[in-house]
Design an enzyme around this catalytic site. Structure first.
Site, short mmCIF file in Angstrom:
data_model
loop_
_atom_site.label_atom_id
_atom_site.label_comp_id
_atom_site.label_asym_id
_atom_site.label_seq_id
_atom_site.Cartn_x
_atom_site.Cartn_y
_atom_site.Cartn_z
N CYS A 1 36.01 -18.28 2.14
CA CYS A 1 36.36 -17.97 0.57
C CYS A 1 37.71 -18.63 0.36
CB CYS A 1 36.73 -16.22 0.63
SG CYS A 1 35.26 -15.16 0.83
N ASP A 2 37.85 -18.75 -1.04
CA ASP A 2 38.88 -19.19 -1.31
C ASP A 2 39.21 -18.86 -2.92
OD1 ASP A 2 41.53 -21.42 -0.87
OD2 ASP A 2 41.00 -21.79 -3.05
N SER A 3 40.41 -18.41 -3.38
CA SER A 3 40.66 -17.96 -4.76
C SER A 3 41.70 -18.86 -5.28
CB SER A 3 41.09 -16.43 -4.69
OG SER A 3 39.96 -15.79 -4.06
#
Length: 444
Positions: free
Chosen positions: A128-130
């Protein structure tokens, strides 16, 4: 049967989200250089990195993180396939300490175990990356208090979008699915004094957009349009859909139960571990017939890594860990290792733990044997390994479980204050290491 989950992220928020949803993941940080990944992706399409849409940026980074950890697991698999030597099995509660009940070819042991544990799904790897988008600009972690203060004052009374990329891989089948979530975040009006106090807590410094919804920052957020969990860096509803696309039932990922959580709490309290210490699935104490508690619900394992003398090719040193004072038998010396996580075999657990604690990468070593001390409900596996010819291991403390790491000459190990079990086994280990054949010199 529960399918293990691997989280390719060191984000405490993502880990807490999964645990609260019934899933305690094994945490494996990716080590991805995010600016470099984005620059390379932008170069391929002929634009600057900051010209990439934010939605695309988080997708690229989530994919890169999952891919990096996937490569680690492939390297572990290759290390197992290339393993050689013998496995010695001891059952000290039946035969006495120091006795060896059985000696087997390690390749046979590994192939037999692999044949018995063939699965159609899993482990499930999540990357994941935000990034927070405000006024068309992407905002990652601010790191610096002044940057956090500036960003938070800019969004006072306004709205922005939190984008999160998700990449999910079924390591058994190799299938991969991806998607991006977004949530609109509306901020209340607040004063510079409010934000200065908030920034001083340190909470907003290591999160995308400089805010959290599950902590002190929640008081400054007036509304969210979209998945609330997406604002914490992982959309649980979207993740459930992605897992379903891989043919996996969401409920098959659940591994959190009250009994295990009590064991995790006991583990945290009894060892007085730092608050930020990550507890993996499999952490906890086992009561043993020998009268002691042993660490690791699935057993434990570590790597006894040897280095060869350049001139003779014979083993001359081993890499030892000076254990943190808060750990069991703190202040002693032993091999990097720890509890085996759910879904791991002892070699996989030893290689993961030794990387976390000492930066021992599976691609840099050859597994050349094992020693299993089996107590019945619990066992410890010492994995013997040596640096590959032409490769070097560069020890580094990747977590807080060591005071120091050191290459120790074989003849000086016994002079150290050794971990109890390791000290008892060291004379036999010393003889075994001395008996390993000389390593051929690197071809120039």
């Amino acid at each position: 049967m529960t399918i293990p989950v691997i989280l390719a992220s060191q984000s405490p928020s993502r880990r807490r989200l999964l645990v609260r949803a019934g899933i305690r993941p094994t945490v494996r940080t990716s080590g991805v250089d995010e600016p470099q990944v984005l620059s390379e992706a932008a170069r391929q399409v002929g634009v600057r990195a900051d010209a990439l849409p934010v939605k695309e940026q988080v997708a690229i980074l989530a994919r890169a993180k999952a891919a990096a950890v996937r490569q680690v697991y492939k390297a572990v698999g290759r290390a197992e396939e290339e393993a050689s030597g013998q496995q010695y099995l001891s059952r000290p509660l039946e035969d006495g300490y120091g006795s060896v009940r059985r000696q087997e070819d390690l390749k046979t042991v590994i192939s037999t175990s692999a044949g018995m544990e063939t699965v159609s799904h899993g482990p499930v790897l999540i990357g994941c990356d935000s990034l927070f988008e405000f006024d068309g600009q992407a905002q990652g972690k601010p790191h610096d208090p002044e940057v956090a203060q500036e960003r938070l004052m800019a969004v006072s009374g306004k709205s922005g979008t939190l984008w999160t990329g998700h990449c999910v891989i079924d390591l058994a089948s190799g299938r991969q699915v991806e998607a991006v979530s977004h949530a609109q975040v509306s901020f209340g009006a607040y004063t510079a004094e409010d934000i200065a106090a908030y920034v001083s807590t340190g909470e907003p410094l290591e999160v995308a957009g400089s805010f959290t919804i599950e902590g002190m920052g929640a008081a400054f957020i007036e509304g969210i349009s979209g998945s609330p969990s997406a604002v914490m860096g992982l959309s649980l509803p979207l993740l459930r859909k992605l897992v379903s696309q891989l043919g996996i039932r969401w409920a098959d990922l659940w591994n959190v139960n009250e009994e295990h959580e009590q064991l995790h709490e006991l583990a945290a309290g009894s060892a007085q571990a730092p608050e930020e210490n990550v507890h993996q699935p499999g952490d906890g104490w086992v009561n043993c017939a020998c009268g002691h508690q042993h660490w690791g619900l699935n057993g434990a394992a570590g790597v006894l890594l040897a280095r060869s003398d350049e001139s003779t090719g014979c083993i001359s040193e081993v890499l030892l860990q000076h254990r943190a004072e808060w750990s069991a038998e703190g202040g002693t010396w032993g091999v990097p290792g720890g509890a085996i996580a759910d879904g791991e075999n002892p070699i996989e657990g030893a290689l993961r733990e030794s990387y976390e604690e000492a930066n021992i990468r599976p691609q840099d070593i050859d597994v050349v044997g094992t020693y299993v001390e089996d107590h019945g409900p619990w066992a410890y596996t010492t994995v013997f390994a040596r640096e590959k010819s032409g490769r070097s291991v560069h020890p580094r403390m990747n977590d807080d479980e060591s005071i120091e790491l050191a290459w120790v000459p074989l003849d000086e190990v016994a002079n150290k204050r050794l971990l109890g079990a390791f000290g008892r086994d060291w004379p036999a280990f010393y003889s075994r290491l001395r008996a390993f054949p000389a390593q051929a010199p690197t071809q120039s």
